[in-house]
Motif scaffolding. Sequence first.
Motif, PDB file in Angstrom:
ATOM      1  N   PRO A  53     -25.884  80.029  -0.446  1.00 54.99           N
ATOM      2  CA  PRO A  53     -24.971  79.641  -1.578  1.00 54.99           C
ATOM      3  C   PRO A  53     -23.757  79.298  -1.061  1.00 54.99           C
ATOM      4  O   PRO A  53     -23.258  79.768   0.020  1.00 54.99           O
ATOM      5  CB  PRO A  53     -24.930  80.431  -2.628  1.00 54.99           C
ATOM      6  N   LEU A  54     -23.160  78.155  -1.553  1.00 57.00           N
ATOM      7  CA  LEU A  54     -21.694  77.895  -0.878  1.00 57.00           C
ATOM      8  C   LEU A  54     -20.850  78.564  -1.512  1.00 57.00           C
ATOM      9  O   LEU A  54     -19.713  78.603  -0.996  1.00 57.00           O
ATOM     10  CB  LEU A  54     -21.495  76.292  -1.377  1.00 57.00           C
ATOM     11  N   VAL A  55     -21.011  79.310  -2.797  1.00 54.06           N
ATOM     12  CA  VAL A  55     -20.058  80.137  -3.334  1.00 54.06           C
ATOM     13  C   VAL A  55     -20.999  81.331  -3.357  1.00 54.06           C
ATOM     14  O   VAL A  55     -21.779  81.622  -3.861  1.00 54.06           O
ATOM     15  CB  VAL A  55     -19.914  79.557  -4.820  1.00 54.06           C
ATOM     16  N   LYS A  56     -20.012  82.625  -2.714  1.00 57.57           N
ATOM     17  CA  LYS A  56     -20.494  83.881  -2.556  1.00 57.57           C
ATOM     18  C   LYS A  56     -19.585  85.011  -3.333  1.00 57.57           C
ATOM     19  O   LYS A  56     -18.378  84.661  -3.338  1.00 57.57           O
ATOM     20  CB  LYS A  56     -20.348  84.275  -1.183  1.00 57.57           C
ATOM     21  N   THR A  57     -20.282  85.859  -4.097  1.00 54.26           N
ATOM     22  CA  THR A  57     -19.383  86.925  -4.750  1.00 54.26           C
ATOM     23  C   THR A  57     -19.359  88.056  -3.643  1.00 54.26           C
ATOM     24  O   THR A  57     -20.351  88.451  -3.458  1.00 54.26           O
ATOM     25  CB  THR A  57     -19.951  87.199  -6.039  1.00 54.26           C
ATOM     26  N   HIS A  58     -18.213  88.671  -3.493  1.00 51.35           N
ATOM     27  CA  HIS A  58     -17.910  89.765  -2.439  1.00 51.35           C
ATOM     28  C   HIS A  58     -18.635  91.012  -3.237  1.00 51.35           C
ATOM     29  O   HIS A  58     -18.387  91.238  -4.513  1.00 51.35           O
ATOM     30  CB  HIS A  58     -16.635  89.899  -2.297  1.00 51.35           C
ATOM     31  N   PRO A  59     -19.568  91.868  -2.551  1.00 48.95           N
ATOM     32  CA  PRO A  59     -20.486  93.002  -3.158  1.00 48.95           C
ATOM     33  C   PRO A  59     -19.382  94.023  -3.440  1.00 48.95           C
ATOM     34  O   PRO A  59     -19.487  94.710  -4.482  1.00 48.95           O
ATOM     35  CB  PRO A  59     -21.261  93.202  -2.094  1.00 48.95           C
ATOM     36  N   VAL A  60     -18.143  93.971  -2.909  1.00 54.39           N
ATOM     37  CA  VAL A  60     -17.179  95.026  -3.137  1.00 54.39           C
ATOM     38  C   VAL A  60     -16.171  94.635  -4.228  1.00 54.39           C
ATOM     39  O   VAL A  60     -15.763  95.137  -5.358  1.00 54.39           O
ATOM     40  CB  VAL A  60     -16.504  95.735  -1.604  1.00 54.39           C
ATOM     41  N   THR A  61     -15.180  93.729  -3.710  1.00 55.62           N
ATOM     42  CA  THR A  61     -13.989  93.096  -4.564  1.00 55.62           C
ATOM     43  C   THR A  61     -14.602  92.492  -5.766  1.00 55.62           C
ATOM     44  O   THR A  61     -13.633  92.253  -6.680  1.00 55.62           O
ATOM     45  CB  THR A  61     -13.355  92.176  -3.614  1.00 55.62           C
ATOM     46  N   LYS A  62     -15.796  91.891  -5.806  1.00 51.79           N
ATOM     47  CA  LYS A  62     -16.282  90.942  -6.783  1.00 51.79           C
ATOM     48  C   LYS A  62     -15.544  89.710  -6.736  1.00 51.79           C
ATOM     49  O   LYS A  62     -15.809  88.664  -7.652  1.00 51.79           O
ATOM     50  CB  LYS A  62     -16.285  91.433  -8.106  1.00 51.79           C
ATOM     51  N   LYS A 102     -21.764  91.552   8.222  1.00 49.93           N
ATOM     52  CA  LYS A 102     -20.813  92.025   7.593  1.00 49.93           C
ATOM     53  C   LYS A 102     -19.266  92.133   8.016  1.00 49.93           C
ATOM     54  O   LYS A 102     -18.272  91.433   7.212  1.00 49.93           O
ATOM     55  CB  LYS A 102     -21.127  93.637   6.943  1.00 49.93           C
ATOM     56  N   ALA A 103     -19.389  92.379   9.150  1.00 52.61           N
ATOM     57  CA  ALA A 103     -17.877  92.450   9.833  1.00 52.61           C
ATOM     58  C   ALA A 103     -18.316  92.234  11.465  1.00 52.61           C
ATOM     59  O   ALA A 103     -19.296  92.351  11.672  1.00 52.61           O
ATOM     60  CB  ALA A 103     -17.326  93.684   9.572  1.00 52.61           C
ATOM     61  N   SER A 104     -17.115  91.660  11.885  1.00 47.14           N
ATOM     62  CA  SER A 104     -16.906  91.710  13.344  1.00 47.14           C
ATOM     63  C   SER A 104     -15.703  92.259  13.984  1.00 47.14           C
ATOM     64  O   SER A 104     -14.698  92.133  13.183  1.00 47.14           O
ATOM     65  CB  SER A 104     -17.029  90.109  13.965  1.00 47.14           C
ATOM     66  N   CYS A 105     -15.907  92.658  15.157  1.00 46.82           N
ATOM     67  CA  CYS A 105     -14.850  93.727  15.798  1.00 46.82           C
ATOM     68  C   CYS A 105     -14.756  93.251  17.341  1.00 46.82           C
ATOM     69  O   CYS A 105     -15.695  93.019  17.917  1.00 46.82           O
ATOM     70  CB  CYS A 105     -14.972  95.092  15.519  1.00 46.82           C
ATOM     71  N   LEU A 106     -13.562  92.978  17.570  1.00 45.73           N
ATOM     72  CA  LEU A 106     -13.101  92.523  18.889  1.00 45.73           C
ATOM     73  C   LEU A 106     -12.170  93.443  19.534  1.00 45.73           C
ATOM     74  O   LEU A 106     -11.228  93.698  18.753  1.00 45.73           O
ATOM     75  CB  LEU A 106     -12.869  91.117  18.962  1.00 45.73           C
ATOM     76  N   HIS A 136     -17.316  92.856  21.984  1.00 42.37           N
ATOM     77  CA  HIS A 136     -17.350  92.678  20.671  1.00 42.37           C
ATOM     78  C   HIS A 136     -18.788  93.597  20.026  1.00 42.37           C
ATOM     79  O   HIS A 136     -19.658  93.901  20.722  1.00 42.37           O
ATOM     80  CB  HIS A 136     -18.212  91.245  20.635  1.00 42.37           C
ATOM     81  N   THR A 137     -18.348  93.984  18.863  1.00 41.28           N
ATOM     82  CA  THR A 137     -19.239  94.848  18.111  1.00 41.28           C
ATOM     83  C   THR A 137     -19.493  94.099  16.717  1.00 41.28           C
ATOM     84  O   THR A 137     -18.388  93.501  16.062  1.00 41.28           O
ATOM     85  CB  THR A 137     -19.175  96.180  17.697  1.00 41.28           C
ATOM     86  N   ARG A 138     -20.853  93.965  16.173  1.00 45.17           N
ATOM     87  CA  ARG A 138     -21.150  93.237  14.833  1.00 45.17           C
ATOM     88  C   ARG A 138     -21.540  94.126  14.210  1.00 45.17           C
ATOM     89  O   ARG A 138     -22.787  94.529  14.400  1.00 45.17           O
ATOM     90  CB  ARG A 138     -22.110  91.771  15.244  1.00 45.17           C
ATOM     91  N   ILE A 139     -21.234  94.056  12.845  1.00 41.40           N
ATOM     92  CA  ILE A 139     -21.720  95.058  11.880  1.00 41.40           C
ATOM     93  C   ILE A 139     -22.686  94.382  10.985  1.00 41.40           C
ATOM     94  O   ILE A 139     -22.412  93.199  10.410  1.00 41.40           O
ATOM     95  CB  ILE A 139     -20.618  95.895  11.074  1.00 41.40           C
ATOM     96  N   ALA A 140     -24.028  94.547  10.964  1.00 40.60           N
ATOM     97  CA  ALA A 140     -24.761  94.152   9.919  1.00 40.60           C
ATOM     98  C   ALA A 140     -24.606  94.078   8.616  1.00 40.60           C
ATOM     99  O   ALA A 140     -24.215  95.343   8.118  1.00 40.60           O
ATOM    100  CB  ALA A 140     -26.337  94.454  10.126  1.00 40.60           C
ATOM    101  N   GLY A 141     -24.856  92.947   7.892  1.00 41.39           N
ATOM    102  CA  GLY A 141     -24.715  93.144   6.565  1.00 41.39           C
ATOM    103  C   GLY A 141     -25.832  93.778   5.789  1.00 41.39           C
ATOM    104  O   GLY A 141     -26.737  94.336   6.169  1.00 41.39           O
ATOM    105  N   GLU A 142     -25.380  94.415   4.553  1.00 41.66           N
ATOM    106  CA  GLU A 142     -26.545  95.396   3.635  1.00 41.66           C
ATOM    107  C   GLU A 142     -27.546  94.260   3.177  1.00 41.66           C
ATOM    108  O   GLU A 142     -27.238  93.268   2.497  1.00 41.66           O
ATOM    109  CB  GLU A 142     -25.688  95.753   2.359  1.00 41.66           C
ATOM    110  N   PRO A 143     -28.860  94.420   3.244  1.00 44.85           N
ATOM    111  CA  PRO A 143     -29.877  93.564   3.000  1.00 44.85           C
ATOM    112  C   PRO A 143     -29.775  93.370   1.432  1.00 44.85           C
ATOM    113  O   PRO A 143     -30.087  92.221   1.161  1.00 44.85           O
ATOM    114  CB  PRO A 143     -31.047  94.163   3.216  1.00 44.85           C
ATOM    115  N   ALA A 144     -29.247  94.252   0.477  1.00 44.83           N
ATOM    116  CA  ALA A 144     -29.207  93.560  -0.842  1.00 44.83           C
ATOM    117  C   ALA A 144     -28.487  92.624  -1.072  1.00 44.83           C
ATOM    118  O   ALA A 144     -28.412  91.654  -2.177  1.00 44.83           O
ATOM    119  CB  ALA A 144     -28.648  94.977  -1.516  1.00 44.83           C
ATOM    120  N   THR A 145     -27.466  92.421  -0.195  1.00 48.64           N
ATOM    121  CA  THR A 145     -26.424  91.181  -0.595  1.00 48.64           C
ATOM    122  C   THR A 145     -26.321  90.178   0.744  1.00 48.64           C
ATOM    123  O   THR A 145     -25.830  89.002   0.363  1.00 48.64           O
ATOM    124  CB  THR A 145     -24.912  91.583  -0.782  1.00 48.64           C
TER     125      THR A 145
END
Length: 300
Positions: free
Chosen positions: A189-198, A116-120, A271-280
């Motif tokens: 997919p090459l085209v992704k729809t953001h789960p929050v902003t759409k 989902k996100a990466s932090c440095l 580095h800390t890496r935040i995992a994505g939500e499985p649903a998306t």
Amino acid sequence: MTVTITPTNATLGCIVTDVHLGDMSDAEWRNVEDAFHEHGVLICPQQHLTRDEQVAFSRRFGNIENLSGSPKFDAVQISNEKEDGTAAPATEHRTQILRGNEGWHTDSSYMPLAAKASCLTAMKLPETGGGTAWADMRAAYEALDDDMKAKIANLEACHSLYYSQSQIGHIVDTGMGYGFHTKGAPVRPLVKTHPVTKRKSLFIGRHAYRIFGMADDEAQQLLQDLVEFACQPPRIYEHDWQVGDLCIWDNRCVLHRARPYKYDEIRVLRHTRIAGEPATELVRTIRDELASGFEQAAAG
């Protein structure tokens, strides 16, 4: 005190000041989270967070990606520094991974559950170079012409760290746990729809290597053309690190890359890496002959 959010002159990114990320009120957190969704990249100068503070801040966004399950690996160092304080040689595995990171990519797209996100946080820096750049895949998608949008609308690609590292002549040892190709290559997919902003964005980068229904050379050219088109001003922003700076970005709509530096100089980022939500962010995997070939070469 109100959090100050200052957009960059690019289509993504903002500078976040007047807040200490290790000790935020609920109102301050909402401002930071809203800025994350709007701008994709947060540049937070001179935070000087401790390890525990960075982990706690990252957990506000979701679960930490930690394959070992040990708290020791909630935060790791992206570094060319050896235990004796000297720089690792250019031929060493860690240096080869750092070299690969200089190509545009999104973290963990080669795993079934993408990040989902990466932090440095910057800890040690070379005298020159070694910055980090980001590219806005939302603005890139929106800038495509209608014909290209129609062409890629339903296309899917495999993602592989074995593939991406092989492009710089580095064969990754499958025993190191990268890529999960023993369980199959992720298909995205090459085209992704953001789960929050759409908002729609391109989901590409150096780990993508095979498109279903397309010859490999044609797929490679298309993926290369898309990256070259996407990663152009005003859709890119580069940060020159100072020790203590923290940056966090949204892997679901942003590509990033490390900028070159002299490899006999030390660069250490926590580095800390935040995992994505499985649903998306969780996708199917397939057994792919090309991926299997990289595994066999690594086992070699």
